[in-house]
Scaffold this active site. Structure first.
Site, mmCIF file in Angstrom:
data_model
loop_
_atom_site.group_PDB
_atom_site.id
_atom_site.type_symbol
_atom_site.label_atom_id
_atom_site.label_comp_id
_atom_site.label_asym_id
_atom_site.label_seq_id
_atom_site.Cartn_x
_atom_site.Cartn_y
_atom_site.Cartn_z
ATOM 1 N N GLY A 1 2.487 -6.027 7.972
ATOM 2 C CA GLY A 1 2.441 -4.611 7.674
ATOM 3 C C GLY A 1 1.409 -4.345 6.600
ATOM 4 O O GLY A 1 0.268 -4.792 6.685
ATOM 5 N N ASP A 2 1.815 -3.622 5.556
ATOM 6 C CA ASP A 2 0.897 -3.327 4.455
ATOM 7 C C ASP A 2 1.267 -4.116 3.201
ATOM 8 O O ASP A 2 0.989 -3.695 2.089
ATOM 9 C CB ASP A 2 0.889 -1.827 4.169
ATOM 10 C CG ASP A 2 2.243 -1.297 3.729
ATOM 11 O OD1 ASP A 2 3.256 -1.983 3.960
ATOM 12 O OD2 ASP A 2 2.288 -0.198 3.160
ATOM 13 N N GLU A 3 1.879 -5.282 3.397
ATOM 14 C CA GLU A 3 2.326 -6.115 2.281
ATOM 15 C C GLU A 3 1.396 -7.307 2.077
ATOM 16 O O GLU A 3 1.135 -8.072 3.006
ATOM 17 C CB GLU A 3 3.739 -6.628 2.534
ATOM 18 C CG GLU A 3 4.774 -5.536 2.626
ATOM 19 C CD GLU A 3 6.141 -6.075 2.992
ATOM 20 O OE1 GLU A 3 6.294 -7.307 3.137
ATOM 21 O OE2 GLU A 3 7.059 -5.249 3.123
ATOM 22 N N LEU B 1 0.837 -1.200 0.000
ATOM 23 C CA LEU B 1 0.000 0.000 0.000
ATOM 24 C C LEU B 1 0.869 1.244 0.000
ATOM 25 O O LEU B 1 1.874 1.313 0.710
ATOM 26 C CB LEU B 1 -0.924 0.015 1.218
ATOM 27 C CG LEU B 1 -1.957 -1.112 1.305
ATOM 28 C CD1 LEU B 1 -2.824 -0.929 2.541
ATOM 29 C CD2 LEU B 1 -2.814 -1.173 0.059
#
Length: 187
Positions: free
Chosen positions: A138-140, A97
């Protein structure tokens, strides 16, 4: 008889349609001049549920419910084997993201968590059942697009994902817009 006592689990169906698990132990015992079969049946439904929950927690992301990295790697190994056997390809799409840290810093981690959950829902809605969508942390996020015929199929999926994630998210009354960076590898 030759193996001695036997213990096994059995899934049963109650008259009301509910499934439950039992552990059955059977052994042959001498009784007077003959032999009898001794059997013990114990309900182990709660134990099985607990084991399933532990397995689920170990193999899925606690926030989004998506498969984790370990499940993703297993799915990739299966995809490689299937591609070698069937001469069909697959693609791996890695997504990150854009500016997610800004969401956490300005709106707080609880809103960031809700955004990650909403992104996961959109990812699942955008892929086929045969595909695997996972959260690495995380945002992965990562996706295995199974059984693709042409590399362009992966690009079409990437465009679908980019469009789905670029639509605004409304979280706790705030409209959040985010994009994503996508990397694609085709096997």
């Amino acid at each position: 008889r030759s193996d001695g006592p036997q213990t096994f689990e059995w899934c049963c169906k109650h008259q009301n349609g509910n499934l439950f698990w039992v552990e059955i132990s059977i052994r042959i015992a001498a009784f007077g001049a003959g032999e009898v079969v001794l059997s013990t049946i114990r309900d182990v439904t709660e134990r099985k549920r607990t084991q399933e929950q532990i397995t689920h927690v170990a193999r899925h992301d606690g926030l989004t419910g998506l498969p984790n990295r370990a499940v993703f790697l297993e799915a990739m190994q299966q995809s490689i084997a299937r591609a070698r056997r069937d001469v069909k390809g697959f693609a791996v799409l890695c997504l990150d993201l854009d500016h997610f840290k800004d969401v956490n810093d300005t709106l707080g981690h609880p809103v960031g968590d809700l955004l990650l959950q909403a992104v996961a829902e959109r990812l699942l809605a955008s892929v086929r059942e045969v595909d695997t969508a996972a959260r690495f942390g995380g945002d992965e996020f990562a996706i295995i697009a199974a059984d693709i015929r042409e590399p362009e199929d992966a690009a079409v999926l990437a465009e679908t994902l980019l469009k789905a994630i670029s639509e605004p998210f409304v979280i706790q009354g705030d409209e959040i817009r985010t994009g994503t960076s996508v990397g694609i590898a085709v096997y």
